[in-house]
Design a protein around this motif. Structure first.
Motif, PDB file in Angstrom:
ATOM      1  N   ALA A  55      32.522  40.575 -15.885  1.00  0.00           N
ATOM      2  CA  ALA A  55      33.837  40.206 -16.407  1.00  0.00           C
ATOM      3  C   ALA A  55      33.866  38.771 -16.927  1.00  0.00           C
ATOM      4  O   ALA A  55      34.514  38.481 -17.939  1.00  0.00           O
ATOM      5  CB  ALA A  55      34.894  40.377 -15.318  1.00  0.00           C
ATOM      6  N   ASN A  56      33.166  37.871 -16.255  1.00  0.00           N
ATOM      7  CA  ASN A  56      33.260  36.443 -16.591  1.00  0.00           C
ATOM      8  C   ASN A  56      32.234  35.960 -17.605  1.00  0.00           C
ATOM      9  O   ASN A  56      32.487  34.984 -18.324  1.00  0.00           O
ATOM     10  CB  ASN A  56      33.128  35.595 -15.324  1.00  0.00           C
ATOM     11  N   TYR A  57      31.061  36.608 -17.681  1.00  0.00           N
ATOM     12  CA  TYR A  57      29.992  36.040 -18.494  1.00  0.00           C
ATOM     13  C   TYR A  57      29.304  37.014 -19.455  1.00  0.00           C
ATOM     14  O   TYR A  57      29.161  36.716 -20.633  1.00  0.00           O
ATOM     15  CB  TYR A  57      28.913  35.425 -17.589  1.00  0.00           C
ATOM     16  N   ALA A  58      28.847  38.158 -18.947  1.00  0.00           N
ATOM     17  CA  ALA A  58      27.867  38.933 -19.705  1.00  0.00           C
ATOM     18  C   ALA A  58      28.330  40.294 -20.208  1.00  0.00           C
ATOM     19  O   ALA A  58      27.642  40.899 -21.033  1.00  0.00           O
ATOM     20  CB  ALA A  58      26.599  39.117 -18.858  1.00  0.00           C
ATOM     21  N   ALA A  63      23.345  43.661 -16.629  1.00  0.00           N
ATOM     22  CA  ALA A  63      22.065  44.251 -16.193  1.00  0.00           C
ATOM     23  C   ALA A  63      20.891  43.417 -16.685  1.00  0.00           C
ATOM     24  O   ALA A  63      19.885  43.250 -15.978  1.00  0.00           O
ATOM     25  CB  ALA A  63      21.948  45.683 -16.698  1.00  0.00           C
ATOM     26  N   ILE A  64      21.012  42.858 -17.906  1.00  0.00           N
ATOM     27  CA  ILE A  64      19.952  41.982 -18.431  1.00  0.00           C
ATOM     28  C   ILE A  64      19.900  40.689 -17.617  1.00  0.00           C
ATOM     29  O   ILE A  64      18.817  40.177 -17.318  1.00  0.00           O
ATOM     30  CB  ILE A  64      20.185  41.676 -19.924  1.00  0.00           C
ATOM     31  N   SER A  65      21.064  40.161 -17.254  1.00  0.00           N
ATOM     32  CA  SER A  65      21.096  38.952 -16.418  1.00  0.00           C
ATOM     33  C   SER A  65      20.362  39.178 -15.105  1.00  0.00           C
ATOM     34  O   SER A  65      19.591  38.332 -14.648  1.00  0.00           O
ATOM     35  CB  SER A  65      22.547  38.534 -16.137  1.00  0.00           C
ATOM     36  N   PHE A  66      20.598  40.348 -14.502  1.00  0.00           N
ATOM     37  CA  PHE A  66      19.911  40.674 -13.250  1.00  0.00           C
ATOM     38  C   PHE A  66      18.403  40.776 -13.467  1.00  0.00           C
ATOM     39  O   PHE A  66      17.607  40.332 -12.630  1.00  0.00           O
ATOM     40  CB  PHE A  66      20.448  41.977 -12.666  1.00  0.00           C
ATOM     41  N   GLY A 224      35.504  26.500 -20.245  1.00  0.00           N
ATOM     42  CA  GLY A 224      34.356  25.904 -20.927  1.00  0.00           C
ATOM     43  C   GLY A 224      33.052  26.640 -20.721  1.00  0.00           C
ATOM     44  O   GLY A 224      32.037  26.283 -21.323  1.00  0.00           O
ATOM     45  N   THR A 225      33.043  27.665 -19.867  1.00  0.00           N
ATOM     46  CA  THR A 225      31.831  28.442 -19.652  1.00  0.00           C
ATOM     47  C   THR A 225      31.673  29.462 -20.783  1.00  0.00           C
ATOM     48  O   THR A 225      32.599  29.721 -21.542  1.00  0.00           O
ATOM     49  CB  THR A 225      31.865  29.165 -18.297  1.00  0.00           C
ATOM     50  N   HIS A 226      30.483  30.048 -20.863  1.00  0.00           N
ATOM     51  CA  HIS A 226      30.171  30.961 -21.967  1.00  0.00           C
ATOM     52  C   HIS A 226      30.378  32.420 -21.566  1.00  0.00           C
ATOM     53  O   HIS A 226      30.059  32.827 -20.444  1.00  0.00           O
ATOM     54  CB  HIS A 226      28.723  30.773 -22.419  1.00  0.00           C
ATOM     55  N   GLY A 232      26.052  33.896 -22.665  1.00  0.00           N
ATOM     56  CA  GLY A 232      26.704  34.531 -21.524  1.00  0.00           C
ATOM     57  C   GLY A 232      25.706  35.152 -20.565  1.00  0.00           C
ATOM     58  O   GLY A 232      25.883  35.105 -19.334  1.00  0.00           O
ATOM     59  N   ILE A 233      24.631  35.723 -21.123  1.00  0.00           N
ATOM     60  CA  ILE A 233      23.582  36.291 -20.262  1.00  0.00           C
ATOM     61  C   ILE A 233      22.933  35.189 -19.430  1.00  0.00           C
ATOM     62  O   ILE A 233      22.679  35.360 -18.223  1.00  0.00           O
ATOM     63  CB  ILE A 233      22.530  37.023 -21.123  1.00  0.00           C
TER      64      ILE A 233
END
Length: 478
Positions: A55-58, A63-66, A224-226, A232-233
């Motif tokens: 919800a916040n980033y990716a 799943a790619i972030s993980f 300010g975060t992506h 985002g990832i």
């Protein structure tokens, strides 16, 4: 001045650790370490982080972030596997770095890990408290605010449930690692069952449209975060990496392993592989069940998604098992933290009382100190800001261990044994592990870096004022 730097870079003789740890009972098997690793890594985060990060980033690309976080953790895990195979000492990174780089650097690495253990124990205790109270509330069991929240927070005096669960796990560990391992093994099997149950049932409610677009368009969040895109990832990787840090708890117990040259690598790498599969599967099912934006601000996305899909009973079962599965994370972190404190006392860097074993050859003095500090943090003080130290401190230790492979290799087969496992593609992979950990560290928010700097300064002061003057190694140099 020359003498000062000589003392600062003095390296510990590995045979000293072998003698000092000889009284620890070697009873832990690959099965025990797999349970310890999976139980510590696959803790509360698997039931919360996938939804929050999506919800916040990716978005669906969570799943790619993980996966990216797992690759970095895996590279570091290779280094941990070789280190623990060559030097199966209590204290993990602290003991290893003291041997390959010198005591001061070992102290800094160990001091960084100590922040993780203190705060992680307190956080899991607090998480257990919140979830068990949530489960009991529907049947009319409600504690007053004074016994439900930390001191000074929402009318709280003490978080009673957090205090009780930490004391309960400490009592279990004080009886011996064999008993703790049996409880750990049973609870891990139960927790993995709950996760697989969610994956199977949740998969029946997956809609392909919820995966489109898989990588949302990049934009800046209000803070300010992506969000979205590769930015985002990357933001998701830094948030998620906390999920994988538990494998260092295996290495901290290397002195109690049967046949450590084989047991340790299999335990470290095996538990990480199991964790990666479970994390990615949960993330994919979760974002497939409902639009990723539905999980914004949701502290229990797994239970919420199951209830929303019409599986209320299964949601209750999964959440109940998850609550009791938190014992596994507490067991892993408290075992590792007490062994690290024992190592500091064993070497004279902190009070020698911490390095004393009881009549059953257990470091219960160190366990007592860890328990008291964790109870104070988890039951009496709000510590959301301090949580930043968990990832930051551990990443610093990971960087030390990755670079340590370069100092370890020339000594293997000489004053150190040839390990049963060696990091592949040497000398490339150790450098990639270091760079990966550094990149993740740089992705943490500014508060994480600030608080890690403060903790580092405190650690240097403690070493200069006390450790350097009481260290067994330093006394032998005089």
């Amino acid at each position: 001045m020359a003498n000062f730097f000589k003392r600062l870079f003095a390296k510990e003789d590995p045979s000293v650790y072998q003698k000092k740890d000889a009284h620890l009972i070697q009873v832990l098997t690959v099965k025990d370490f797999l349970a310890l690793g999976v139980g510590t890594i696959v803790s509360t985060s698997i039931f919360t982080l996938p939804g929050v990060v999506a919800a916040n980033y990716a978005g669906p690309a969570v799943a790619i972030s993980f996966l990216v976080a797992a690759v970095v953790a895996g590279l570091v895990a290779f280094a941990y596997a070789e280190m623990s195979s060559a030097m199966p000492f209590a204290g993990s990174a602290f003991s290893w770095i003291s041997v390959v780089f010198g005591e001061f650097f070992g102290w800094i690495a160990g001091w960084a890990l100590l922040a993780e253990y203190f705060i992680a124990v307190a956080f899991v205790g607090s998480g257990f408290s919140a979830n068990i109270r949530g489960l009991l509330a529907p049947i009319g069991f409600n504690l007053p605010a004074s016994l439900s929240n930390p001191f000074g927070t929402n009318g709280g005096i003490v978080d009673l449930m957090s205090l009780v669960v930490i004391l309960l796990v400490a009592f279990l560990l004080s009886r011996g690692v064999s008993e703790a391992a049996r409880v750990e093994n049973a609870l891990v099997i139960l927790k993995v069952f709950a996760i697989i149950l969610f994956i199977i049932v949740g998969a029946t409610a997956v809609k392909a449209s919820n995966y489109v677009p898989f990588i949302p368009e990049h934009r800046l969040n209000a803070d300010g975060t992506h969000f979205g895109g590769w930015q985002g990832i990357y933001a998701g990787v830094s948030s998620i990496f906390l999920s994988y840090i538990g494998f260092d708890s295996i290495a901290a117990n290397a002195a109690e392993a049967k046949n450590p040259s084989k047991t340790m690598p299999r335990g470290i790498l095996g538990s990480l592989l199991i964790a990666v599969v479970l994390f990615v599967a949960v993330a994919l099912v979760l974002v497939g069940m409902f639009k990723y934006s539905s999980y914004a601000g949701n502290a229990e996305p797994v239970g919420w998604a199951l209830r929303k899909a019409g599986h209320g009973v299964i949601a209750s079962v999964v959440q109940a098992i998850a609550v009791f599965g938190m014992f596994t994370a507490l067991i892993g972190m408290m075992m590792a933290g007490s062994r690290l404190l024992y190592s500091f006392g064993r070497d004279g860097l902190l009070s020698k009382w911490l390095g004393v074993l009881n009549e059953n050859n257990l470091p219960n003095h160190a366990l007592f100190v860890l328990t008291v500090i964790a109870v104070i943090l988890g039951a009496f003080f709000p510590f959301q800001v301090l949580s930043q130290l968990i990832s930051a401190g551990t990443l610093i230790a990971f960087m030390f261990v990755s670079l340590g492979i370069y100092a370890l290799r020339p000594r293997e087969g000489k004053d150190l044994p040839v390990p049963g496992f060696k990091m592949p593609l040497y000398p490339v992979l150790p450098a990639l592990a270091f760079i990966g950990a550094l990149i993740v560290f740089l992705g943490l928010d500014i508060e994480a870096k600030e608080y890690s700097l403060y903790w580092f300064i405190i650690g240097v002061v403690v070493y200069m004022v006390y450790g350097m003057h009481h260290s067994n190694l330093q006394k032998n140099l005089k």
